[in-house]
Design an enzyme around this catalytic site. Structure first.
Site, PDB file in Angstrom:
ATOM      1  N   ASP A  70       9.916   2.675  21.226  1.00  0.00           N
ATOM      2  CA  ASP A  70       8.579   3.060  20.778  1.00  0.00           C
ATOM      3  C   ASP A  70       8.392   4.580  20.774  1.00  0.00           C
ATOM      4  OD1 ASP A  70       8.207   0.346  20.902  1.00  0.00           O
ATOM      5  OD2 ASP A  70       6.415   0.436  22.154  1.00  0.00           O
ATOM      6  N   ASP A  71       7.431   4.991  19.964  1.00  0.00           N
ATOM      7  CA  ASP A  71       6.812   6.329  19.998  1.00  0.00           C
ATOM      8  C   ASP A  71       7.560   7.408  19.237  1.00  0.00           C
ATOM      9  OD1 ASP A  71       5.018   5.017  21.570  1.00  0.00           O
ATOM     10  OD2 ASP A  71       5.386   6.149  23.408  1.00  0.00           O
ATOM     11  N   HIS A  81       3.704   1.278  14.749  1.00  0.00           N
ATOM     12  CA  HIS A  81       3.173   1.546  16.089  1.00  0.00           C
ATOM     13  C   HIS A  81       1.895   2.377  16.006  1.00  0.00           C
ATOM     14  CE1 HIS A  81       3.465   1.373  20.380  1.00  0.00           C
ATOM     15  NE2 HIS A  81       3.752   2.654  20.568  1.00  0.00           N
ATOM     16  N   HIS A  90      -1.535   6.416  17.925  1.00  0.00           N
ATOM     17  CA  HIS A  90      -1.286   5.862  19.243  1.00  0.00           C
ATOM     18  C   HIS A  90      -2.545   5.665  20.089  1.00  0.00           C
ATOM     19  CE1 HIS A  90       1.163   5.159  22.950  1.00  0.00           C
ATOM     20  NE2 HIS A  90       2.031   4.740  22.066  1.00  0.00           N
ATOM     21  N   TYR A 129       0.441   0.736  24.261  1.00  0.00           N
ATOM     22  CA  TYR A 129       0.069   0.255  25.608  1.00  0.00           C
ATOM     23  C   TYR A 129      -0.079  -1.266  25.668  1.00  0.00           C
ATOM     24  CZ  TYR A 129      -1.538   5.078  25.152  1.00  0.00           C
ATOM     25  OH  TYR A 129      -1.623   6.405  24.835  1.00  0.00           O
ATOM     26  N   HIS A 168      11.492   3.710  25.260  1.00  0.00           N
ATOM     27  CA  HIS A 168      10.854   4.817  24.537  1.00  0.00           C
ATOM     28  C   HIS A 168      11.884   5.895  24.227  1.00  0.00           C
ATOM     29  CE1 HIS A 168       7.583   2.747  26.654  1.00  0.00           C
ATOM     30  NE2 HIS A 168       6.814   3.147  25.660  1.00  0.00           N
TER      31      HIS A 168
HETATM   32 ZN   LIG Z   1       3.707   3.684  22.350  1.00  0.00          ZN
END
Ligand SMILES: [Zn+2]
Length: 255
Positions: free
Chosen positions: A55-56, A106, A110, A147, A201
């Protein structure tokens, strides 16, 4: 049964966009697959497969380092990208897709989606789909809420209106707390099970550093690696699940 309608793929050329719109690009297509999954934490299968999800990203340094590791070990993963980071680092996003990995949505910025109304949730998702489409020419077929903060109602809305199931996870090494690469690797390796979805991540250097030991440890336990689509038994992620949108009725702009 999870079937995918195999619609043709093509574009209707769009007439000139309004003045001031620099890019004349094909419209964002729509997904055509129909899945009965609204949200998943893991997949019930009896084969020793796990999905590594990151993620991210994309991150300008850590993501390419991770891609080198995945290529070296012939592992396919899934990347839940943040829309505004795709805009910032398009080359990294393109490399993810070019090397056979799957990209999921995603959100754009965020946020905790459960604080947002429907319009803002859809805007977070749609902007992200659009930048991914414009950057790599493919559309996400799943989304992951930042989250894990999403309501059941919102998951259903995204499934029904955007055909995007919510993908959560079943293995969380809490890598964002930066416990160190050895701990990250051992948590993932020991907690993995058939059909597990692993959350990690690729914006954290130590997480990327943990991946060689993680991959090797999972392989020693007999696990193989699947993208989210293939773990779910869907067609390989790609264009077959998309169709061009209908050409809208544009107002006559000849004058
Ligand atoms: Zn995230």
């Amino acid at each position: 049964m999870l079937g995918a309608a195999s619609a043709g793929f093509g574009f209707v050329p769009r007439r000139a966009l309004a003045a001031g719109t620099a890019d004349v690009l094909p419209p964002v297509p729509q997904l055509t697959h129909q899945h009965d999954i609204i949200a998943v934490n893991s997949v019930t299968i009896d084969r020793p497969l796990v999905a590594l999800t990151f993620d991210d990203g994309p991150h300008p340094e850590h993501t390419p380092r991770l891609l080198d590791i995945l290529k070296d070990r012939k592992v396919t993963a899934t990347f839940y990208l943040i829309g505004r980071s795709v805009r910032a680092f398009p080359d990294v996003a393109r490399r993810i897709a070019a090397e056979g990995h799957e990209i999921g949505n995603h959100t754009w910025s965020h946020p905790e989606l459960w604080n947002l109304g429907d319009y803002d949730v859809l805007r977070e998702i749609d902007r992200t789909n659009e930048i991914i489409w414009r950057t790599v020419g493919l559309l996400p077929v799943t989304m992951r809420p930042p989250y894990g903060a999403i309501t059941r109602y919102q998951s259903r809305m995204l499934h029904d209106s955007r055909l995007l199931p919510t993908v959560m996870w079943s293995v969380d090494p809490s890598d964002y707390r930066r416990p160190g690469p050895d701990v990250v690797a051992s948590r993932i390796v020991t907690k993995a099970s058939n059909g597990a979805i692993v959350l990690a991540h690729d914006i954290h250097g130590p997480t990327v550093t943990a991946m060689p030991a993680t991959i090797d440890g999972l392989r020693e336990r007999g696990f193989g690696f699947a993208s989210m689509s293939s773990l779910l038994g869907w067609e390989k992620w790609g264009r077959v699940q998309m169709a061009a949108v209908e050409e809208p009725e544009w107002p006559d702009d000849d004058d």
